[in-house]
Each structure stands twice: as structure tokens, then as C-alpha cells.
Design an enzyme around this catalytic site. Structure first.
Site, short mmCIF file in Angstrom:
data_model
loop_
_atom_site.label_atom_id
_atom_site.label_comp_id
_atom_site.label_asym_id
_atom_site.label_seq_id
_atom_site.Cartn_x
_atom_site.Cartn_y
_atom_site.Cartn_z
N VAL A 70 0.86 -1.18 0.00
CA VAL A 70 0.00 0.00 0.00
C VAL A 70 0.90 1.23 0.00
O VAL A 70 1.67 1.44 0.94
CB VAL A 70 -0.92 0.04 1.25
CG1 VAL A 70 -1.84 1.26 1.18
CG2 VAL A 70 -1.72 -1.24 1.39
N HIS A 71 0.82 2.02 -1.07
CA HIS A 71 1.65 3.24 -1.08
C HIS A 71 1.00 4.41 -1.83
O HIS A 71 1.49 5.54 -1.73
CB HIS A 71 3.01 2.94 -1.71
CG HIS A 71 2.98 2.87 -3.21
ND1 HIS A 71 2.56 1.75 -3.89
CD2 HIS A 71 3.28 3.78 -4.17
CE1 HIS A 71 2.63 1.97 -5.18
NE2 HIS A 71 3.05 3.19 -5.39
N ARG A 72 -0.07 4.18 -2.58
CA ARG A 72 -0.69 5.27 -3.34
C ARG A 72 -1.21 6.35 -2.40
O ARG A 72 -1.80 6.07 -1.36
CB ARG A 72 -1.84 4.74 -4.18
CG ARG A 72 -1.44 3.79 -5.29
CD ARG A 72 -0.99 4.53 -6.52
NE ARG A 72 -0.64 3.60 -7.58
CZ ARG A 72 -0.13 3.97 -8.75
NH1 ARG A 72 0.08 5.24 -9.00
NH2 ARG A 72 0.17 3.07 -9.67
N ARG B 57 6.12 6.03 3.02
CA ARG B 57 4.93 6.89 3.06
C ARG B 57 3.84 6.24 3.92
O ARG B 57 3.15 6.92 4.69
CB ARG B 57 4.40 7.13 1.64
CG ARG B 57 3.08 7.90 1.62
CD ARG B 57 2.49 7.89 0.23
NE ARG B 57 3.23 8.74 -0.69
CZ ARG B 57 3.17 8.65 -2.01
NH1 ARG B 57 2.39 7.73 -2.57
NH2 ARG B 57 3.87 9.44 -2.78
#
Length: 355
Positions: free
Chosen positions: A199-201, A232
Site C-alpha cells: 500500500v503506497h498510493r 509513506r
């Protein structure tokens, strides 16, 4: 032929590795690393592992707002293009590094070539959608990974200089796959059955409700969730007070190198991700994918039944992961692992013709 390649993020290192290998014998490649991914685990380690040439220029731009980051890259790239006078500026994918290289090349004399052209999520809230559309409409040569991407370009009026090359990420994956068969993980034991999550968006990490809903889903799964945590995402989990829940719901680990990651994808029962590149890697490695977005640029994987769009809806994520155990027969998409050869061949022909 002098080629200036612009990279700045992990997926671009993987793509560039295949093309650089084809360029190295007969052409001069000038590698520019913008520094968009500035964490060593997301950057330098990939150069070493993929045998990418050491960057001729490392701009060290780092994180900032989209406008400031892109502007800083453009300022540096403009000077490099002026000094080096390459025949081709080669950009990959859809990051701010891609856009910066494209805008600089479009306003100067080199041929601009875009690898992974024609992809569309049709979600204008994604910065990547803006980047890829602008880059395509600036480019002289467009290398589409499949026929769907080529058709998309045609619908937008782009018909000249378009070539279906296949996917360069598949080239690199095929080359490295055998090398990682014996990959070990010193830091943790890989369970026999697990879900791999990334998960990084920004859409998921910048909204507490979305990130919390994804963690809720991981809590409800009956199999372990291995979660290589992007910097992030780590920052967002701490900011929103979700760190303890995420750590309890998953086996959270630091980012891993490319070989280790491919090994994890191949061994997973399912991948849950918001990454475009990981969707493809899962497909190539025969691992069903659940995409934590409402849209995807890799429409063919959805049509083939190997990828499911679920957004950040807890119940949909859980249901899709559980249903992923029995995917249909898999079609061949995105070429046969010779995309880089095709790209370099076309560059040679087109640049020769331009001269």
C-alpha cells in the site's frame, strides 16, 4: 546512438534494466536518476541487484509537492540535455520523473521516447494519470505494452510513432526469476500460506478512512498478511494512530530487494496491492491479485479474471481475497519477454531515419 534515460522510482529501475542491457554493446546510455525514491531500500539496492549502470547523474531531488519536485527535476534535466545533446530521451511509466523528462525533451531537440505508453486508469485524481497522458501527447515514439494500450492511443488521435513492444518488466522478471529460487529471508520466516500486501498510493495513505478500512480487511483475513511497508505508509500509520493495529494484523517488514519481493509474490496465495507494477508481477507469476483501487491501467488482467478491483472497501477486500483461490486459465498478455530488443531495434531505425 546516444540515449539519455530518466529514472527515479523502483518500477522504472526494473523497466530500465532490460533496455539498458540491450543498449550497452552498441550505444551510449546516459543514466539520470532523479532521486524521486530517495530511500536506499527503494533505490540504490535495485541498481545493484539489477546490474543497472551506475547513474551518470544523481539529482537527489527527493520528496516535495508535485509542482516543486517536477520543477526541480526539469531545471536539472534541462541543463543535462543541453550539455550532453543526446539523440533520444527515454522515459518510463508515469511518475513525476517521467513528466519532467518528457517536458524537457519536448521543448528541445532530442527524440522523446515513452516506454509503457497508452495506459489509462481514466481517474484524473491520480497524478500518474495526468503524467502519462501528457507524456504520451508529447512523445515522438510510443512503446505500448499491449494492443489495448495502442488502441487507447489511437482513440486519442495518436497514431504516428506507436509500436506494440510488449512489457519490459516481464523481460526483467524472466531474467531474474531463476536467480531467486534459493532466496532466503534472514529477518523472518515465510509462512506456507500468506497474502502479500503493498500500500503506497497517496489516495490510500493520505486518507485515514481508506487506510483504516484496508487494515480492517487485513485483520479479518484467516491467513497471515506479509506487509513490506513503504516509508509513506509507515508515516501515515503513525500519523493516524493505526500503527499498532497494522502491526497486530500483519507481519510488517521493511522494504525488500527485488529478488526477495518476486519470491514473495510467487509464493503468495494472493496479492493485495495499489501498485500498477505489482499487478503485472502477480499476473506473470501466476498469483491472483486484488487491487486496492477503483480503477486500473492494466485492464487486460481484470478481463482475464486474474485481478479484481475492490477500492478500499473492507468487505470487498476480504471477499475478493477469499475468492482468489481458484482463478481461470491465464491468457498470454504483454509479449514474450523480448520487449527491450524490440524497443532498441525501433529506436535504431527511427533515429537513423531522423538523421
Amino acid at each position: 546512438m546516444d540515449v539519455l534515460s530518466v529514472v527515479g522510482a523502483r518500477p522504472q529501475f526494473v523497466k530500465a534494466a532490460a533496455v539498458s542491457q540491450q543498449l550497452q554493446d552498441d550505444h551510449k546510455e546516459i543514466m539520470v536518476h532523479t532521486g524521486q525514491h530517495y530511500d536506499a531500500e527503494l533505490s540504490e539496492v535495485f541498481f545493484d541487484e539489477l546490474a543497472l549502470p551506475e547513474p551518470d547523474f544523481h539529482l537527489g531531488i527527493g520528496s516535495d509537492t508535485h509542482a516543486r519536485q517536477t520543477a526541480a527535476m526539469m531545471t536539472e534535466l534541462e541543463q543535462i540535455v543541453d550539455d550532453e545533446s543526446p539523440d533520444v530521451v527515454l522515459v518510463y511509466g508515469d511518475t513525476n520523473s517521467t513528466l519532467a523528462g518528457a517536458l524537457v525533451a519536448a521543448k528541445s531537440s532530442p527524440t522523446l521516447a515513452h516506454v509503457e505508453a497508452g495506459l489509462r486508469s481514466h481517474d484524473w485524481s491520480m497524478p500518474e494519470e495526468v503524467n502519462r497522458r501528457i507524456t504520451d501527447h508529447c512523445s515522438d515514439l510510443l512503446f505500448a505494452p499491449g494492443t489495448h494500450a495502442k488502441d487507447t492511443l489511437e482513440q486519442e488521435g495518436i497514431t504516428e510513432g506507436v509500436f506494440v513492444s510488449g512489457d519490459v518488466m516481464y523481460d526483467t522478471l524472466l531474467q531474474i526469476r531463476d536467480e531467486v529460487c534459493g532466496t532466503e529471508f534472514d529477518e523472518f520466516t515465510v509462512p506456507d500460506e500468506y497474502v502479500l500486501a503493498t500500500v503506497h498510493r497517496a489516495k490510500n495513505t493520505d486518507t485515514r478512512d481508506r487506510l483504516a478500512a484496508i487494515i480492517d480487511a487485513f485483520e479479518q483475513l484467516s491467513v497471515p498478511v506479509i506487509f513490506p511497508a513503504h516509508p509513506r505508509t509507515v508515516a501515515a500509520l503513525n500519523e493516524y494512530g493505526l500503527w499498532e493495529r497494522a502491526a497486530a494484523a500483519t507481519r510488517m517488514i521493511d522494504p525488500v530487494n527485488y529478488g526477495q519481493f518476486i519470491k514473495l509474490v510467487e509464493g503468495a496465495a494472493c496479492v493485495a496491492t495499489d501498485s500498477g507494477g505489482v499487478q503485472k508481477e502477480a499476473f506473470y507469476l501466476d498469483t491472483p491479485c486484488v487491487t486496492l483501487r477503483e480503477t486500473t491501467e492494466w485492464i487486460e488482467t481484470i478481463d482475464a479474471g486474474w485481478n479484481t478491483l475492490v477500492g478500499a472497501e473492507t468487505e470487498q477486500i476480504v471477499d475478493a481475497v477469499r475468492a482468489a483461490a481458484d482463478p481461470p486459465a491465464k491468457p498470454d498478455l504483454y509479449g514474450s519477454g523480448n520487449a527491450a530488443v524490440r524497443i532498441v531495434s525501433q529506436l535504431e531505425q527511427q533515429v537513423d531515419c531522423a538523421d
